[in-house]
Design a protein around this motif. Sequence first.
Motif, PDB file in Angstrom:
ATOM      1  N   ILE A 118      31.461  17.844  32.256  1.00 31.30           N
ATOM      2  CA  ILE A 118      30.157  17.756  32.910  1.00 31.30           C
ATOM      3  C   ILE A 118      29.597  19.097  33.386  1.00 31.30           C
ATOM      4  O   ILE A 118      28.417  19.393  33.172  1.00 31.30           O
ATOM      5  CB  ILE A 118      30.210  16.784  34.119  1.00 31.30           C
ATOM      6  CG1 ILE A 118      30.659  15.400  33.660  1.00 31.30           C
ATOM      7  CG2 ILE A 118      28.849  16.701  34.816  1.00 31.30           C
ATOM      8  CD1 ILE A 118      30.856  14.389  34.791  1.00 31.30           C
ATOM      9  N   TYR A 119      30.422  19.943  34.029  1.00 31.72           N
ATOM     10  CA  TYR A 119      29.847  21.004  34.869  1.00 31.72           C
ATOM     11  C   TYR A 119      29.757  22.391  34.243  1.00 31.72           C
ATOM     12  O   TYR A 119      29.079  23.260  34.782  1.00 31.72           O
ATOM     13  CB  TYR A 119      30.606  21.076  36.193  1.00 31.72           C
ATOM     14  CG  TYR A 119      30.361  19.822  37.015  1.00 31.72           C
ATOM     15  CD1 TYR A 119      29.191  19.664  37.737  1.00 31.72           C
ATOM     16  CD2 TYR A 119      31.283  18.782  37.023  1.00 31.72           C
ATOM     17  CE1 TYR A 119      28.947  18.512  38.467  1.00 31.72           C
ATOM     18  CE2 TYR A 119      31.043  17.619  37.749  1.00 31.72           C
ATOM     19  CZ  TYR A 119      29.873  17.497  38.468  1.00 31.72           C
ATOM     20  OH  TYR A 119      29.633  16.342  39.172  1.00 31.72           O
ATOM     21  N   ARG A 120      30.436  22.607  33.120  1.00 35.67           N
ATOM     22  CA  ARG A 120      30.392  23.942  32.508  1.00 35.67           C
ATOM     23  C   ARG A 120      28.959  24.352  32.210  1.00 35.67           C
ATOM     24  O   ARG A 120      28.557  25.489  32.407  1.00 35.67           O
ATOM     25  CB  ARG A 120      31.239  23.959  31.233  1.00 35.67           C
ATOM     26  CG  ARG A 120      31.860  25.309  30.944  1.00 35.67           C
ATOM     27  CD  ARG A 120      32.604  25.283  29.629  1.00 35.67           C
ATOM     28  NE  ARG A 120      33.842  24.518  29.674  1.00 35.67           N
ATOM     29  CZ  ARG A 120      35.037  25.027  29.959  1.00 35.67           C
ATOM     30  NH1 ARG A 120      35.132  26.305  30.267  1.00 35.67           N
ATOM     31  NH2 ARG A 120      36.116  24.275  29.947  1.00 35.67           N
ATOM     32  N   ARG A 121      28.159  23.378  31.761  1.00 34.69           N
ATOM     33  CA  ARG A 121      26.764  23.692  31.384  1.00 34.69           C
ATOM     34  C   ARG A 121      25.939  24.154  32.586  1.00 34.69           C
ATOM     35  O   ARG A 121      24.868  24.714  32.422  1.00 34.69           O
ATOM     36  CB  ARG A 121      26.107  22.483  30.710  1.00 34.69           C
ATOM     37  CG  ARG A 121      25.733  21.376  31.667  1.00 34.69           C
ATOM     38  CD  ARG A 121      25.301  20.115  30.947  1.00 34.69           C
ATOM     39  NE  ARG A 121      26.434  19.472  30.275  1.00 34.69           N
ATOM     40  CZ  ARG A 121      26.465  19.190  28.983  1.00 34.69           C
ATOM     41  NH1 ARG A 121      25.439  19.483  28.209  1.00 34.69           N
ATOM     42  NH2 ARG A 121      27.513  18.601  28.467  1.00 34.69           N
ATOM     43  N   PHE A 122      26.429  23.883  33.797  1.00 36.16           N
ATOM     44  CA  PHE A 122      25.694  24.326  34.992  1.00 36.16           C
ATOM     45  C   PHE A 122      26.312  25.594  35.587  1.00 36.16           C
ATOM     46  O   PHE A 122      26.032  25.964  36.727  1.00 36.16           O
ATOM     47  CB  PHE A 122      25.668  23.204  36.038  1.00 36.16           C
ATOM     48  CG  PHE A 122      25.089  21.919  35.504  1.00 36.16           C
ATOM     49  CD1 PHE A 122      23.769  21.884  35.031  1.00 36.16           C
ATOM     50  CD2 PHE A 122      25.847  20.771  35.435  1.00 36.16           C
ATOM     51  CE1 PHE A 122      23.242  20.712  34.503  1.00 36.16           C
ATOM     52  CE2 PHE A 122      25.318  19.586  34.913  1.00 36.16           C
ATOM     53  CZ  PHE A 122      24.013  19.563  34.440  1.00 36.16           C
ATOM     54  N   GLY A 123      27.163  26.254  34.811  1.00 35.35           N
ATOM     55  CA  GLY A 123      27.698  27.553  35.220  1.00 35.35           C
ATOM     56  C   GLY A 123      29.030  27.488  35.939  1.00 35.35           C
ATOM     57  O   GLY A 123      29.567  28.516  36.345  1.00 35.35           O
ATOM     58  N   TYR A 124      29.597  26.294  36.103  1.00 35.16           N
ATOM     59  CA  TYR A 124      30.897  26.188  36.760  1.00 35.16           C
ATOM     60  C   TYR A 124      31.997  26.555  35.764  1.00 35.16           C
ATOM     61  O   TYR A 124      31.893  26.260  34.575  1.00 35.16           O
ATOM     62  CB  TYR A 124      31.143  24.760  37.275  1.00 35.16           C
ATOM     63  CG  TYR A 124      30.324  24.429  38.498  1.00 35.16           C
ATOM     64  CD1 TYR A 124      30.827  24.637  39.770  1.00 35.16           C
ATOM     65  CD2 TYR A 124      29.025  23.939  38.363  1.00 35.16           C
ATOM     66  CE1 TYR A 124      30.070  24.351  40.897  1.00 35.16           C
ATOM     67  CE2 TYR A 124      28.256  23.646  39.481  1.00 35.16           C
ATOM     68  CZ  TYR A 124      28.790  23.854  40.748  1.00 35.16           C
ATOM     69  OH  TYR A 124      28.045  23.577  41.854  1.00 35.16           O
ATOM     70  N   GLY A 125      33.036  27.210  36.294  1.00 34.43           N
ATOM     71  CA  GLY A 125      34.181  27.556  35.450  1.00 34.43           C
ATOM     72  C   GLY A 125      35.439  26.929  36.021  1.00 34.43           C
ATOM     73  O   GLY A 125      35.554  26.667  37.222  1.00 34.43           O
ATOM     74  N   PHE A 126      36.369  26.735  35.150  1.00 37.88           N
ATOM     75  CA  PHE A 126      37.640  26.095  35.447  1.00 37.88           C
ATOM     76  C   PHE A 126      38.489  27.113  36.231  1.00 37.88           C
ATOM     77  O   PHE A 126      38.855  28.149  35.696  1.00 37.88           O
ATOM     78  CB  PHE A 126      38.195  25.736  34.072  1.00 37.88           C
ATOM     79  CG  PHE A 126      39.550  25.162  34.003  1.00 37.88           C
ATOM     80  CD1 PHE A 126      40.196  24.674  35.103  1.00 37.88           C
ATOM     81  CD2 PHE A 126      40.182  25.094  32.765  1.00 37.88           C
ATOM     82  CE1 PHE A 126      41.454  24.137  34.999  1.00 37.88           C
ATOM     83  CE2 PHE A 126      41.441  24.565  32.645  1.00 37.88           C
ATOM     84  CZ  PHE A 126      42.078  24.084  33.768  1.00 37.88           C
ATOM     85  N   ALA A 127      38.766  26.841  37.521  1.00 40.35           N
ATOM     86  CA  ALA A 127      39.373  27.860  38.383  1.00 40.35           C
ATOM     87  C   ALA A 127      40.834  27.597  38.739  1.00 40.35           C
ATOM     88  O   ALA A 127      41.529  28.497  39.194  1.00 40.35           O
ATOM     89  CB  ALA A 127      38.561  27.984  39.675  1.00 40.35           C
ATOM     90  N   SER A 128      41.311  26.373  38.582  1.00 39.07           N
ATOM     91  CA  SER A 128      42.736  26.143  38.871  1.00 39.07           C
ATOM     92  C   SER A 128      43.236  24.904  38.140  1.00 39.07           C
ATOM     93  O   SER A 128      42.466  23.999  37.820  1.00 39.07           O
ATOM     94  CB  SER A 128      42.970  25.957  40.374  1.00 39.07           C
ATOM     95  OG  SER A 128      42.613  24.645  40.769  1.00 39.07           O
ATOM     96  N   PHE A 129      44.544  24.917  37.916  1.00 33.83           N
ATOM     97  CA  PHE A 129      45.199  23.703  37.423  1.00 33.83           C
ATOM     98  C   PHE A 129      45.619  22.861  38.622  1.00 33.83           C
ATOM     99  O   PHE A 129      45.778  23.380  39.721  1.00 33.83           O
ATOM    100  CB  PHE A 129      46.473  24.047  36.659  1.00 33.83           C
ATOM    101  CG  PHE A 129      46.254  24.691  35.338  1.00 33.83           C
ATOM    102  CD1 PHE A 129      45.894  23.934  34.238  1.00 33.83           C
ATOM    103  CD2 PHE A 129      46.423  26.057  35.179  1.00 33.83           C
ATOM    104  CE1 PHE A 129      45.705  24.519  32.999  1.00 33.83           C
ATOM    105  CE2 PHE A 129      46.229  26.656  33.938  1.00 33.83           C
ATOM    106  CZ  PHE A 129      45.872  25.892  32.849  1.00 33.83           C
ATOM    107  N   THR A 130      45.837  21.596  38.385  1.00 26.98           N
ATOM    108  CA  THR A 130      46.451  20.774  39.429  1.00 26.98           C
ATOM    109  C   THR A 130      47.530  19.905  38.779  1.00 26.98           C
ATOM    110  O   THR A 130      47.396  19.498  37.631  1.00 26.98           O
ATOM    111  CB  THR A 130      45.398  19.912  40.160  1.00 26.98           C
ATOM    112  OG1 THR A 130      46.051  19.170  41.179  1.00 26.98           O
ATOM    113  CG2 THR A 130      44.678  18.958  39.242  1.00 26.98           C
ATOM    114  N   GLY A 131      48.589  19.661  39.529  1.00 23.10           N
ATOM    115  CA  GLY A 131      49.721  18.929  38.971  1.00 23.10           C
ATOM    116  C   GLY A 131      49.962  17.604  39.667  1.00 23.10           C
ATOM    117  O   GLY A 131      49.716  17.451  40.864  1.00 23.10           O
ATOM    118  N   GLU A 132      50.465  16.676  38.869  1.00 22.62           N
ATOM    119  CA  GLU A 132      50.773  15.330  39.369  1.00 22.62           C
ATOM    120  C   GLU A 132      52.209  15.053  38.952  1.00 22.62           C
ATOM    121  O   GLU A 132      52.579  15.339  37.813  1.00 22.62           O
ATOM    122  CB  GLU A 132      49.803  14.397  38.640  1.00 22.62           C
ATOM    123  CG  GLU A 132      49.791  12.990  39.087  1.00 22.62           C
ATOM    124  CD  GLU A 132      48.723  12.220  38.282  1.00 22.62           C
ATOM    125  OE1 GLU A 132      47.585  12.684  38.179  1.00 22.62           O
ATOM    126  OE2 GLU A 132      49.090  11.167  37.751  1.00 22.62           O
TER     127      GLU A 132
END
Length: 300
Positions: free
Chosen positions: A121-135
């Motif tokens: 959804i958000y990459r097109r609005f300039g957001y970048g992937f900043a961290s991984f999260t683990g489960e």
Amino acid sequence: MAWEVRPTTNVEEFVDAVGAISHYFGSARDAERAERFSRVLPLERMHAAFDGGRVVGGTGAFPFQFSVPGAVVPCGGVTVVGVLPTHRRRRVLTEMMRTQLEDIHDRGEPIAALWASEEVIYRRFGYGFASFTGEICLDRGYATLREPQDPAARGRLVTLEEARELVPPIYDRVRVRTPGMFERTQEWWQLRNLDDPPDRRNGGGVKNAVLMEIDGEPAGYALYRLNLKWESGSSIGHTEVIEAIADGTIATQELWRLLLEMDWMATIRAHLLPVDHPLFHMLRYPRRMKMRLSDGLWVR
Ligand SMILES: CC(C)(COP(=O)(O)OP(=O)(O)OC[C@H]1O[C@@H](n2cnc3c(N)ncnc32)[C@H](O)[C@@H]1OP(=O)(O)O)[C@@H](O)C(=O)NCCC(=O)NCCS
């Protein structure tokens, strides 16, 4: 078509704007709950999209103080983004994102951050992937730590009310040096972390709080639920770790020992863990955590 997008100006609009995402959670319009929510998300930080006077979408931004490497900065914590199914894919979100980002910029907040429901959804609005999260989902039979118990450590169960005083200082010590964590106001603690309404237990037990003290000083805490279930005479229940935060290696180790060794539970589940979680070094069988990675924070 250009949609009218502006901040909500009264509780009615606020409830409707939050209602766009609530629709997808399957929730009925709940004015009381939305009013409580407005205590952590001010009305003017909730944008609504209107179609001829009717609210058809909403997006909020918590006023966060947010840790980044070496500093704590103001941040728009984007939340409750939704567009009603009657108006999807007609650029309502696009219009809301543009207006919200301008607002965040005008407030002098250098960054905006969010957790995405879907990664596209958000990459097109300039957001970048900043961290991984683990489960993780760890079998109790393999939940053994390498080191023996530290004699300086003592666990103490506290009520959620007692936790309001005891837990925030520990969180804050860890928060200021951990990028991606944000300051929690008293109201936030009370409404979002240290309350336990029965309709949010998802079939599990009550929310418990435990404090880990090292030489008598509070150094860690965990919030957890026990989900008890039996099958053919044996337990298939699990410990759900909601949050486990500790200041220092010994406190981390002893806090997790307490969570991992819970009697009657067959598995231990936790989520929102950092990818380099110290448990990898502390467990005798770290692979058995079966850590599953996903995208975590998105930042702009
Ligand atoms: C996700 C959601 C907010 C999108 O709203 P929308 O008004 O339909 O989005 P827009 O019409 O502005 O879409 C803009 C672009 O993003 C794309 N897009 C938006 N949501 C998408 C999704 N979930 N998957 C794939 N593409 C998506 C659109 O196809 C469009 O692409 P284009 O520019 O190539 O045509 C809406 O579908 C929704 O409320 N979904 C359920 C709740 C949810 O997931 N909210 C986000 C919480 S983090």
